[in-house]
Design an enzyme around this catalytic site. Structure first.
Site, PDB file in Angstrom:
ATOM      1  N   HIS A   1       2.073   8.627  -0.136  1.00 55.06           N
ATOM      2  CA  HIS A   1       1.000   9.553   0.256  1.00 55.06           C
ATOM      3  C   HIS A   1       1.498  11.000   0.183  1.00 55.06           C
ATOM      4  CE1 HIS A   1      -0.332   5.902   2.654  1.00 55.06           C
ATOM      5  NE2 HIS A   1      -1.398   6.163   1.932  1.00 55.06           N
TER       6      HIS A   1
ATOM      7  N   HIS B   1       3.239   7.132   4.090  1.00 55.35           N
ATOM      8  CA  HIS B   1       4.609   6.945   3.599  1.00 55.35           C
ATOM      9  C   HIS B   1       4.838   7.963   2.474  1.00 55.35           C
ATOM     10  CE1 HIS B   1       2.596   4.877   0.323  1.00 55.35           C
ATOM     11  NE2 HIS B   1       1.997   4.091   1.207  1.00 55.35           N
TER      12      HIS B   1
ATOM     13  N   LYS C   1      -0.546   2.774  -7.687  1.00 57.59           N
ATOM     14  CA  LYS C   1      -0.308   1.436  -7.123  1.00 57.59           C
ATOM     15  C   LYS C   1      -1.622   0.657  -7.018  1.00 57.59           C
ATOM     16  CE  LYS C   1       0.313   0.294  -2.817  1.00 57.59           C
ATOM     17  NZ  LYS C   1      -0.569  -0.875  -2.652  1.00 57.59           N
ATOM     18  N   ASP C   2      -2.698   1.394  -6.693  1.00 55.97           N
ATOM     19  CA  ASP C   2      -4.017   0.755  -6.593  1.00 55.97           C
ATOM     20  C   ASP C   2      -4.733   0.920  -7.934  1.00 55.97           C
ATOM     21  OD1 ASP C   2      -3.750   0.134  -3.750  1.00 55.97           O
ATOM     22  OD2 ASP C   2      -3.792   2.297  -3.498  1.00 55.97           O
TER      23      ASP C   2
ATOM     24  N   GLY D   1      -4.258   6.244   6.579  1.00 51.48           N
ATOM     25  CA  GLY D   1      -3.170   6.476   7.527  1.00 51.48           C
ATOM     26  C   GLY D   1      -1.978   5.584   7.237  1.00 51.48           C
TER      27      GLY D   1
ATOM     28  N   GLY E   1      -3.165   7.114  -5.968  1.00 50.23           N
ATOM     29  CA  GLY E   1      -1.899   6.504  -6.384  1.00 50.23           C
ATOM     30  C   GLY E   1      -2.127   5.368  -7.371  1.00 50.23           C
TER      31      GLY E   1
ATOM     32  N   SER F   1       3.941   1.073   0.364  1.00 58.41           N
ATOM     33  CA  SER F   1       2.596   0.695   0.798  1.00 58.41           C
ATOM     34  C   SER F   1       2.578   0.704   2.326  1.00 58.41           C
ATOM     35  CB  SER F   1       2.287  -0.724   0.293  1.00 58.41           C
ATOM     36  OG  SER F   1       1.238  -1.295   1.025  1.00 58.41           O
TER      37      SER F   1
HETATM   38  O1  PAF Z   1      -6.478   3.456  -0.910  1.00 54.85           O
HETATM   39  C1  PAF Z   1      -6.879   3.668   0.252  1.00 54.85           C
HETATM   40  O2  PAF Z   1      -6.134   4.050   1.156  1.00 54.85           O
HETATM   41  C2  PAF Z   1      -8.348   3.445   0.545  1.00 54.85           C
HETATM   42  O3  PAF Z   1      -8.856   2.385  -0.201  1.00 54.85           O
HETATM   43  C3  PAF Z   1      -9.222   4.695   0.406  1.00 54.85           C
HETATM   44  C4  PAF Z   1      -9.249   5.183  -1.027  1.00 54.85           C
HETATM   45  C5  PAF Z   1      -8.690   5.800   1.309  1.00 54.85           C
HETATM   46  C6  PAF Z   1     -10.653   4.380   0.826  1.00 54.85           C
HETATM   47  O4  PAF Z   1     -10.718   3.921   2.136  1.00 54.85           O
END
Ligand code: PAF
Length: 284
Positions: free
Chosen positions: A37, A34, A153-154, A31, A151, A189
């Site tokens: 997403h 932004h 970013k992660d 949730g 994404g 983020s």
């Molecule tokens: O990146 C995220 O928002 C979270 O780590 C995810 C992949 C939804 C798991 O909770």
């Protein structure tokens, strides 16, 4: 847009869609949505013929190593649903904690992450990736997507989730999408919502120091760049850097020479005031 709170209803609905020949694209989120997403939703919708995009909103308690971070995680459900609707997301899964963890939090999956599971965020946030693996496994079991959109970013999380997909033989293709940035370069983020206007401007320095490396990388060795840019960040009192590493993009092992890796990536984690941010930049 259809909203499901119960996994059994979602599973039934998705199996009907699959029987009709639809392809399922999945965008898991916590949730506080932004543009980053929304770009994942857009890419999912456009990825293939007959795509149906499912997004989930679930703030997963088991991936927060810091209780305060969990408590302060931004929740903007009404705005999220509005954005998902405008972004043409077909299905939203909104489970409760009990729906995801009916037997409690204990059952963690054992996926061998190798070095990736010991370095960078794995070292600085003990238990974090175990929590991510736990929830993503459950979500993939429920949604059974053909494509999973994540994404960049992660960066490390993307690698962890790829390992999870391989480990459990999910027939899901993982698609990594580019990081969306503010005009200042700050990576979008959910945590940015917790920054003041001034902190946002300061946070853009994380991108600036990485971009300085990328734009002239061969002029110094990776570890020289690391020391130089860490010093730069140290001069800014509002920033506490946790790590800045230049690593092999396939293994996350630090590199000493630019010839040491086919792909080199800068990864950074820092606190701006109370807010921990991560970012990365692929050099080549
Ligand atoms: O990146 C995220 O928002 C979270 O780590 C995810 C992949 C939804 C798991 O909770």
């Amino acid at each position: 847009m259809k909203i499901f709170e119960k996994q059994s209803n979602l599973i039934d609905y998705i199996s009907k869609l699959k029987a009709e020949g639809k392809k399922i694209g999945f965008v898991p989120t916590m949730g506080a949505l932004h543009q980053g997403h929304l770009s994942l939703i857009k890419q999912s919708n456009a990825f293939a013929e007959n795509m149906v995009t499912v997004s989930s909103i679930f703030v997963n308690p088991t991936q927060f190593n810091d209780k305060k971070d969990f408590e302060k995680y931004p929740i903007t459900l009404d705005a999220d649903l509005e954005q998902l609707m405008h972004g043409n997301c077909a299905i939203v899964f909104l489970p409760t904690v009990e729906e995801i963890y009916p037997k409690g939090f204990e059952n963690k999956e054992n996926v061998d992450l190798g070095f990736i599971g010991t370095t960078l965020d794995a070292a600085h946030r003990p238990g974090h990736f175990e929590g991510v693996i736990q929830v993503v496994k459950i979500l993939l079991d429920i949604v059974g997507p053909d494509f999973l959109f994540l994404g960049q970013k992660d960066f490390q999380q993307c690698m962890v989730i790829k390992k999870l997909v391989e480990h459990f033989n999910f027939s899901t293709e993982v698609i990594i999408c580019p990081t969306k940035r503010e005009e200042s370069g700050l990576a979008m983020s959910s945590r940015n919502m917790r920054l003041t206007q001034n902190e946002r401007a300061i946070a853009a320095n994380l991108y600036k120091v990485m971009n300085a490396i990328k734009s002239d990388f061969s002029s110094l060795k990776p570890q020289e760049w690391k020391s130089k840019q860490l010093e730069k960040l140290q001069e800014i009192p509002e920033i506490t850097t946790e790590y800045l590493e230049i690593v092999n993009g396939a293994t996350l092992e630090p590199i000493n020479d630019w010839h040491d890796a086919k792909s080199a990536v800068i990864l950074i984690a820092a606190k701006i005031g109370q807010v921990r941010l991560i970012d990365n930049l692929i050099i080549y």
